[in-house]
Structures are given as structure tokens and as C-alpha cells.
Design a protein around this motif. Sequence first.
Motif, PDB file in Angstrom:
ATOM      1  N   UNK A   1      -0.721 -12.739   1.773  1.00 15.42           N
ATOM      2  CA  UNK A   1      -1.920 -13.543   1.620  1.00 15.42           C
ATOM      3  C   UNK A   1      -3.207 -13.142   2.152  1.00 15.42           C
ATOM      4  N   UNK A   2      -3.062 -12.664   3.434  1.00 15.71           N
ATOM      5  CA  UNK A   2      -4.418 -12.058   4.196  1.00 15.71           C
ATOM      6  C   UNK A   2      -4.678 -10.804   3.625  1.00 15.71           C
ATOM      7  N   UNK A   3      -3.878 -10.145   3.261  1.00 15.65           N
ATOM      8  CA  UNK A   3      -4.153  -8.590   2.736  1.00 15.65           C
ATOM      9  C   UNK A   3      -4.614  -8.640   1.539  1.00 15.65           C
ATOM     10  N   UNK A   4      -4.202  -9.645   0.613  1.00 18.09           N
ATOM     11  CA  UNK A   4      -4.496  -9.754  -0.436  1.00 18.09           C
ATOM     12  C   UNK A   4      -5.946 -10.274  -0.810  1.00 18.09           C
ATOM     13  N   UNK A   5      -6.387 -11.429  -0.016  1.00 20.71           N
ATOM     14  CA  UNK A   5      -7.682 -11.893   0.089  1.00 20.71           C
ATOM     15  C   UNK A   5      -8.696 -10.966   0.597  1.00 20.71           C
ATOM     16  N   UNK A   6      -8.226 -10.276   1.796  1.00 17.76           N
ATOM     17  CA  UNK A   6      -9.049  -9.472   2.686  1.00 17.76           C
ATOM     18  C   UNK A   6      -9.344  -8.089   1.809  1.00 17.76           C
ATOM     19  N   UNK A   7      -8.680  -7.702   1.112  1.00 10.33           N
ATOM     20  CA  UNK A   7      -8.646  -6.285   0.356  1.00 10.33           C
ATOM     21  C   UNK A   7      -9.531  -6.651  -0.761  1.00 10.33           C
ATOM     22  N   UNK A   8      -9.213  -7.817  -1.379  1.00  9.65           N
ATOM     23  CA  UNK A   8     -10.218  -8.142  -2.693  1.00  9.65           C
ATOM     24  C   UNK A   8     -11.562  -8.529  -2.257  1.00  9.65           C
ATOM     25  N   UNK A   9     -11.800  -9.008  -1.121  1.00  2.00           N
ATOM     26  CA  UNK A   9     -13.302  -9.347  -0.834  1.00  2.00           C
ATOM     27  C   UNK A   9     -13.876  -7.974  -0.459  1.00  2.00           C
ATOM     28  N   UNK A  10     -13.244  -7.326   0.435  1.00  2.00           N
ATOM     29  CA  UNK A  10     -13.729  -5.970   0.730  1.00  2.00           C
ATOM     30  C   UNK A  10     -14.037  -4.927  -0.266  1.00  2.00           C
TER      31      UNK A  10
END
Length: 322
Positions: A174-183
Motif C-alpha cells: 500500500x505504501x509503494x502504491x500510494x507513494x509511487x502514484x503521488x510521485x
Amino acid sequence: MSGLLALLDDVAGLAKVAAASVDDVAGYASKAGAKAAGAVIDDAAVTPKYVHGFEASRELPIIWRITKGSLRNKLVFLLPVALVLSSFAPGAIAPLLMLGGGYLCFEGAEKILHVLFPHSAEAEAELPADPAHLEEQKATGAIKTDFILSAEIMTIALSEIPQAGVAMEAAALAIVAVGITVLVYGAVALIVKADDIGLHLARVGRLGVTRAVGRGLVRGMPRFMRLLSTVGTAAMLWVGGSIIVHGLGQLGWHLPEELIHHAAGAAGAMVPEGAAAAVEWIVTAAIDGVLALLLGLLLVPVATKAIAPLWRAVSGRKAAGH
């Protein structure tokens, strides 16, 4: 009193465990996100084309719509599938990862072929004249493309997260998903609006330096976009090739991995010790990229002459039936 102290001690112990778990999740997410860099760069390089040609006032709303679609792709669809695979079919992760790596090889090769042999602009004539319909079509296309890249990102992330329980894996993914999407989409928003910002600075800047920066942004963004596309293509080929080579090793064929390792080691031995690691990485990435390009060139006719027509036929029948 002793009972209260014991309770406080237990709470402190639980807090330490929780803090360690948070550190572990962050560490897993960071490692997984770094490994997915090739797909991330490609995502950032591809998305700006979907807002090209729209009014400036519609650019950010379209990007926000694609961002929400990307989060839905990752969190609602792909994350549960990744957890099921991790729990019940871990052996399927390597083949799926190689399938995604093959897609990256295909995409990279197709981009290079497109530069060398530009396609005709016939597709542009088929675009709808209605701006609302065009926006719908472009956003839907971007979200579909994002689904493929997001699947690759989540699979790469899953392969980098050790078996640590469903909760830890879910949190890290979930952290990867949200972080990469925001980035990615934060960067896309900045890229898309950079020329507008530059034009504004060039027109209303009070200082000569400010106006010069604005003019530099306006002139520099087309070059930056070309550079980003080039870097994205190189990253796709590098990551796709490394995934295929590593996957072959996991499936039992270690020869390609060993040959690349020996070639990189030999190149590193030819330079001063301080530069050896960098040279070995460059040689490894270059060989992975060349192998990926060769594989991608083989996959292009397969995808365009066989898979794409079959997909259009199937999706056309579904639409007609619907």
C-alpha cells in the motif's frame, strides 16, 4: 504498583515492536519502490501525452482523474491479487514478473522503432470532435495503460518484499502504491504545467532573471520531454532485461546471469578499484538492455500481428454483446 509497572513495561515492549514493524514496512517499501524505477519512469514519461492538446484549464483535472484511476488500479484490484499470489501461489510470482518484464522489453523496442520508423498520423483523424468525449477517451486510455504499468510495479514490489505475513506485505504494498502514484502524477502535473508557469513568469516577472527563467522553461520543456522519454525507454529496457535474466535464474537457467556477471567483473577489473563498482553496474545494465531490446524486437510482430488483432476481436464482441 508492580502490576502497573508490568503493564507499562508490556506497553513499552509493544511500542518497540510496532516501531520496528513500521521501520520494516518502510524499508520493504523503499527497496521495492527503488526496484520498480524503470516502470515508474516510463509511467511519468508516458502520461503527459494524454493531456496534450487540451485547454490549460482541463490539464490538472484530467491528471487528477488519471491519478484516482491509478490508485484504484493498485489498491482495489492489484494489491489483493498480489497478496493472494504471495499466500497461495508464490511460485507464480517469477513467471508473472517475467511476463511483465517481457512487456517492458516490448514497449521499449516499440518506442525505438517508432522513432526510427514514425507511424502515420491516421489515428489522429479518428479522434472524436467533442472535447468531453475526447477527454473521456484519453483518460480511459491512460488508466488502462496505467493498469499494465501498475501491475508490473506491484509485482516487482511483491518480489522484493520478504515473507513477513499478510499484514506487513499489505502495508508495504500500500505504501509503494500510494507513494509511487503521488510521485509519478505529482511529477506529471509539474511537467505539464511547467510551460504555463514559464510563460507566466516571462510575461509578468518583475526581474530580468525571473523573466529569463520563464523563457528558459518555455524553451526547455520540449527538450526535457524528449530527454525524459529517452531515459524512460532506457530504464524500461534495463529493468525488463534484468527481470528476464533474473527470472531465468530463478527458474533454473543460470547461464545468462553468470555470463553477464563475469563480463561485468572483467570490465570492473580493467579500471581503478574506486570505479569498479560503477563500471560493473553500467556493463550489467547495458547487457540487460541489449538483451531486452533483442527480445522486444522479437515480441513486436507477435504483439502487433497476433495479440492485438485477437484482443480487438474479443473486446469488439464484448462491446457488441453488451
